[in-house]
Design a protein around this motif. Structure first.
Motif, PDB file in Angstrom:
ATOM      1  N   ALA A 249       4.689 102.723  87.830  1.00 54.52           N
ATOM      2  CA  ALA A 249       4.588 102.644  86.370  1.00 54.52           C
ATOM      3  C   ALA A 249       5.964 102.500  85.731  1.00 54.52           C
ATOM      4  CB  ALA A 249       3.876 103.883  85.833  1.00 54.52           C
ATOM      5  N   ALA A 250       6.962 103.227  86.251  1.00 56.91           N
ATOM      6  CA  ALA A 250       8.326 103.121  85.717  1.00 56.91           C
ATOM      7  C   ALA A 250       8.887 101.717  85.924  1.00 56.91           C
ATOM      8  CB  ALA A 250       9.223 104.156  86.387  1.00 56.91           C
ATOM      9  N   VAL A 251       8.629 101.135  87.091  1.00 61.27           N
ATOM     10  CA  VAL A 251       9.099  99.769  87.356  1.00 61.27           C
ATOM     11  C   VAL A 251       8.436  98.784  86.390  1.00 61.27           C
ATOM     12  CG1 VAL A 251       9.083  97.892  89.049  1.00 61.27           C
ATOM     13  CG2 VAL A 251       9.645 100.220  89.769  1.00 61.27           C
ATOM     14  N   CYS A 252       7.157  98.953  86.140  1.00 64.06           N
ATOM     15  CA  CYS A 252       6.447  98.051  85.229  1.00 64.06           C
ATOM     16  C   CYS A 252       6.956  98.186  83.797  1.00 64.06           C
ATOM     17  CB  CYS A 252       4.944  98.330  85.285  1.00 64.06           C
ATOM     18  SG  CYS A 252       4.140  97.743  86.779  1.00 64.06           S
ATOM     19  N   VAL A 253       7.292  99.407  83.379  1.00 62.30           N
ATOM     20  CA  VAL A 253       7.838  99.597  82.033  1.00 62.30           C
ATOM     21  C   VAL A 253       9.176  98.874  81.892  1.00 62.30           C
ATOM     22  CG1 VAL A 253       8.796 101.305  80.443  1.00 62.30           C
ATOM     23  CG2 VAL A 253       6.631 101.759  81.595  1.00 62.30           C
ATOM     24  N   VAL A 254      10.045  99.015  82.890  1.00 62.60           N
ATOM     25  CA  VAL A 254      11.337  98.335  82.865  1.00 62.60           C
ATOM     26  C   VAL A 254      11.143  96.818  82.856  1.00 62.60           C
ATOM     27  CG1 VAL A 254      13.477  97.952  84.125  1.00 62.60           C
ATOM     28  CG2 VAL A 254      12.515 100.244  83.993  1.00 62.60           C
ATOM     29  N   PHE A 255      10.238  96.336  83.695  1.00 57.69           N
ATOM     30  CA  PHE A 255       9.957  94.906  83.768  1.00 57.69           C
ATOM     31  C   PHE A 255       9.451  94.368  82.426  1.00 57.69           C
ATOM     32  CE2 PHE A 255       6.423  91.871  84.318  1.00 57.69           C
ATOM     33  CZ  PHE A 255       7.152  90.760  84.693  1.00 57.69           C
ATOM     34  N   ALA A 256       8.460  95.049  81.835  1.00 60.22           N
ATOM     35  CA  ALA A 256       7.897  94.603  80.559  1.00 60.22           C
ATOM     36  C   ALA A 256       8.927  94.680  79.437  1.00 60.22           C
ATOM     37  CB  ALA A 256       6.678  95.448  80.210  1.00 60.22           C
ATOM     38  N   GLY A 257       9.758  95.723  79.439  1.00 63.02           N
ATOM     39  CA  GLY A 257      10.779  95.861  78.407  1.00 63.02           C
ATOM     40  C   GLY A 257      11.815  94.761  78.457  1.00 63.02           C
ATOM     41  N   LYS A 258      12.291  94.432  79.651  1.00 66.52           N
ATOM     42  CA  LYS A 258      13.273  93.350  79.778  1.00 66.52           C
ATOM     43  C   LYS A 258      12.665  92.010  79.396  1.00 66.52           C
ATOM     44  CE  LYS A 258      16.252  95.449  83.294  1.00 66.52           C
ATOM     45  NZ  LYS A 258      16.870  95.295  84.622  1.00 66.52           N
ATOM     46  N   LEU A 259      11.443  91.779  79.799  1.00 68.94           N
ATOM     47  CA  LEU A 259      10.773  90.523  79.474  1.00 68.94           C
ATOM     48  C   LEU A 259      10.541  90.398  77.976  1.00 68.94           C
ATOM     49  CD1 LEU A 259       9.539  88.022  80.801  1.00 68.94           C
ATOM     50  CD2 LEU A 259       7.367  89.241  80.897  1.00 68.94           C
ATOM     51  N   TYR A 260      10.167  91.491  77.332  1.00 72.27           N
ATOM     52  CA  TYR A 260       9.917  91.480  75.892  1.00 72.27           C
ATOM     53  C   TYR A 260      11.199  91.198  75.107  1.00 72.27           C
ATOM     54  CZ  TYR A 260       8.722  93.241  71.247  1.00 72.27           C
ATOM     55  OH  TYR A 260       8.539  93.368  69.902  1.00 72.27           O
ATOM     56  N   ARG A 261      12.250  91.886  75.449  1.00 74.09           N
ATOM     57  CA  ARG A 261      13.493  91.715  74.710  1.00 74.09           C
ATOM     58  C   ARG A 261      14.083  90.322  74.922  1.00 74.09           C
ATOM     59  NH1 ARG A 261      18.710  95.839  74.873  1.00 74.09           N
ATOM     60  NH2 ARG A 261      19.868  94.864  73.173  1.00 74.09           N
ATOM     61  N   SER A 262      13.998  89.810  76.142  1.00 79.07           N
ATOM     62  CA  SER A 262      14.574  88.497  76.429  1.00 79.07           C
ATOM     63  C   SER A 262      13.780  87.367  75.806  1.00 79.07           C
ATOM     64  CB  SER A 262      14.647  88.284  77.944  1.00 79.07           C
ATOM     65  OG  SER A 262      15.443  89.270  78.560  1.00 79.07           O
ATOM     66  N   SER A 263      12.481  87.558  75.644  1.00 79.43           N
ATOM     67  CA  SER A 263      11.635  86.487  75.115  1.00 79.43           C
ATOM     68  C   SER A 263      11.473  86.545  73.606  1.00 79.43           C
ATOM     69  CB  SER A 263      10.246  86.573  75.761  1.00 79.43           C
ATOM     70  OG  SER A 263       9.618  87.790  75.427  1.00 79.43           O
ATOM     71  N   MET A 264      12.097  87.517  72.949  1.00 78.15           N
ATOM     72  CA  MET A 264      11.915  87.701  71.518  1.00 78.15           C
ATOM     73  C   MET A 264      12.329  86.467  70.713  1.00 78.15           C
ATOM     74  SD  MET A 264      10.808  89.705  69.199  1.00 78.15           S
ATOM     75  CE  MET A 264      10.662  91.234  70.089  1.00 78.15           C
ATOM     76  N   LEU A 265      13.421  85.838  71.105  1.00 81.13           N
ATOM     77  CA  LEU A 265      13.941  84.692  70.363  1.00 81.13           C
ATOM     78  C   LEU A 265      13.436  83.353  70.894  1.00 81.13           C
ATOM     79  CD1 LEU A 265      17.645  85.866  70.005  1.00 81.13           C
ATOM     80  CD2 LEU A 265      15.791  86.110  68.357  1.00 81.13           C
TER      81      LEU A 265
ATOM     82  N   VAL B  39      -5.886 114.029  84.785  1.00 77.61           N
ATOM     83  CA  VAL B  39      -4.881 113.751  83.760  1.00 77.61           C
ATOM     84  C   VAL B  39      -3.669 113.040  84.360  1.00 77.61           C
ATOM     85  CG1 VAL B  39      -3.269 114.813  82.135  1.00 77.61           C
ATOM     86  CG2 VAL B  39      -5.627 115.635  82.264  1.00 77.61           C
ATOM     87  N   LEU B  40      -3.193 113.515  85.510  1.00 76.76           N
ATOM     88  CA  LEU B  40      -2.017 112.923  86.143  1.00 76.76           C
ATOM     89  C   LEU B  40      -2.275 111.462  86.541  1.00 76.76           C
ATOM     90  CD1 LEU B  40      -0.777 115.865  88.398  1.00 76.76           C
ATOM     91  CD2 LEU B  40       0.320 114.968  86.340  1.00 76.76           C
ATOM     92  N   TYR B  41      -3.398 111.213  87.167  1.00 76.87           N
ATOM     93  CA  TYR B  41      -3.721 109.844  87.573  1.00 76.87           C
ATOM     94  C   TYR B  41      -3.993 108.957  86.354  1.00 76.87           C
ATOM     95  CZ  TYR B  41      -3.949 110.526  92.631  1.00 76.87           C
ATOM     96  OH  TYR B  41      -3.630 110.734  93.949  1.00 76.87           O
ATOM     97  N   PHE B  42      -4.617 109.527  85.345  1.00 74.20           N
ATOM     98  CA  PHE B  42      -4.923 108.741  84.147  1.00 74.20           C
ATOM     99  C   PHE B  42      -3.655 108.308  83.430  1.00 74.20           C
ATOM    100  CE2 PHE B  42      -5.629 108.509  79.565  1.00 74.20           C
ATOM    101  CZ  PHE B  42      -6.601 107.514  79.509  1.00 74.20           C
ATOM    102  N   ILE B  43      -2.704 109.233  83.236  1.00 75.22           N
ATOM    103  CA  ILE B  43      -1.462 108.892  82.538  1.00 75.22           C
ATOM    104  C   ILE B  43      -0.690 107.838  83.318  1.00 75.22           C
ATOM    105  CG2 ILE B  43       0.782 109.789  81.799  1.00 75.22           C
ATOM    106  CD1 ILE B  43      -0.567 112.434  81.176  1.00 75.22           C
ATOM    107  N   GLY B  44      -0.563 108.029  84.632  1.00 76.19           N
ATOM    108  CA  GLY B  44       0.148 107.049  85.440  1.00 76.19           C
ATOM    109  C   GLY B  44      -0.510 105.689  85.408  1.00 76.19           C
ATOM    110  N   GLY B  45      -1.846 105.646  85.542  1.00 76.11           N
ATOM    111  CA  GLY B  45      -2.560 104.374  85.497  1.00 76.11           C
ATOM    112  C   GLY B  45      -2.476 103.705  84.142  1.00 76.11           C
ATOM    113  N   TYR B  46      -2.533 104.499  83.085  1.00 75.29           N
ATOM    114  CA  TYR B  46      -2.455 103.927  81.740  1.00 75.29           C
ATOM    115  C   TYR B  46      -1.092 103.302  81.477  1.00 75.29           C
ATOM    116  CZ  TYR B  46      -1.954 103.698  76.698  1.00 75.29           C
ATOM    117  OH  TYR B  46      -1.678 103.267  75.433  1.00 75.29           O
TER     118      TYR B  46
END
Length: 301
Positions: A267-283, A171-178
């Motif tokens: 995983a935390a770094v990837c979430v931050v990276f994807a979130g910033k990229l998503y918000r900046s590219s919205m417009l 479960v721990l490895y699965f959640i982190g990998g997902y």
């Protein structure tokens, strides 16, 4: 209710109420059963297939292929296929919502990381719901089979504490990998609106997933090797290699815990990276982003 939980609830309820979700939930087990029945019927008369089957070693050495290694190997297969299916769903959701004006307004008051994490969790809950539905079908079938053909239940195995420790590792490895790969799929959907460019990014993630899968198969027999040990600490490969080594007992407890910490940090770094990229590219719909643009988005968001 927090912004994260509200977005998760909205995303999940919208998807779980769709007809397509329940049609696929019902049809997939039926198709798999029919495919297995047809394949078995055709192969029973195939001389080449029977010759190959007889030539294989059907009684592997228990010292080389233990139940723990089999469980880790199956977990690696499950994680790979799960991410390919539901990662593509995250990708499509992000790509579609980039063209939605409501999302542009929402991005001005909700942090990009929150939006990305909400989508990843909502899709994960959707997949969990589907797995629970399939599990209920399997339990129902097994109950009927048990009533018709009684068999002994292995209670001694179910009472073994190592079984639940192995499940906790899974479960721990699965959640982190997902979360890690789900963030990468979300980032691919946010980078551009052009299908050919999105497909190129998706291909890269697919090859990373397949590479992690095959390295995990290598770790089944060579878990103590230097290569497998190194991959145990790489976030992209640790969900498969780490699971196999932890369950089989190749890795000591401190190595397993360190591997999990590094995986969740990645995983935390990837979430931050994807979130910033998503918000900046919205417009910026339709624009092809260069590496310089992406770095600028990360610094300024």
């Amino acid at each position: 209710m927090s912004q994260l939980s509200l977005i998760i609830k909205t995303e999940y309820q919208t998807d779980v109420k769709s007809k397509g979700f329940w049609i696929s939930t019902i049809l997939v087990p039926v198709i798999m059963i029919l495919f297995g029945a047809v394949f078995g019927y055709l192969m029973k008369d195939a001389d080449t297939f029977m010759t190959m089957s007889e030539s294989l070693n059907t009684t592997p050495d228990p010292e080389t292929m233990t139940p723990a290694k089999v469980a880790g190997m199956l977990m690696g297969m499950f994680l790979t296929f799960f991410l390919m299916i539901y990662g593509a769903m995250i990708f499509n959701k992000v790509k579609t919502e980039k063209c939605n004006r409501i999302m542009e307004i929402l991005s001005t008051c909700v942090d990009g990381r929150t939006m990305m994490l909400a989508k990843i969790i909502a899709v994960g809950l959707l997949g969990l719901t589907q797995l629970i539905a399939w599990g209920a079908i399997v339990i129902l079938i097994m109950t009927v089979v048990f009533m018709v053909f009684p068999f002994a239940v292995p209670w001694d195995i179910l009472m073994n504490p190592k079984l639940y420790l192995a499940f906790a590792y899974m479960v721990l490895y699965f959640i982190g990998g997902y979360v890690l790969f789900g963030s990468l799929y979300a980032a691919c959907g946010a980078i551009t609106d052009k299908d050919n460019e999105n497909q190129a990014y998706m291909t890269v993630i697919t090859f990373i997933l397949l590479g992690a899968f095959y390295i995990g198969q290598y770790a089944v027999d060579h878990g103590a090797s230097a290569f497998a040990t190194a991959c145990n600490y790489i976030p992209f490969t640790s969900p498969t290699v780490g699971t196999i080594n932890a369950i089989s007992g190749v890795s000591p407890l401190w190595q397993t815990l360190l591997s999990i910490v590094i995986l969740y940090a990645g995983a935390a770094v990837c979430v931050v990276f994807a979130g910033k990229l998503y918000r900046s590219s919205m417009l910026l719909k339709g624009k092809q982003f260069s590496p310089k643009d992406i770095i600028t988005f990360i610094r300024t968001s």
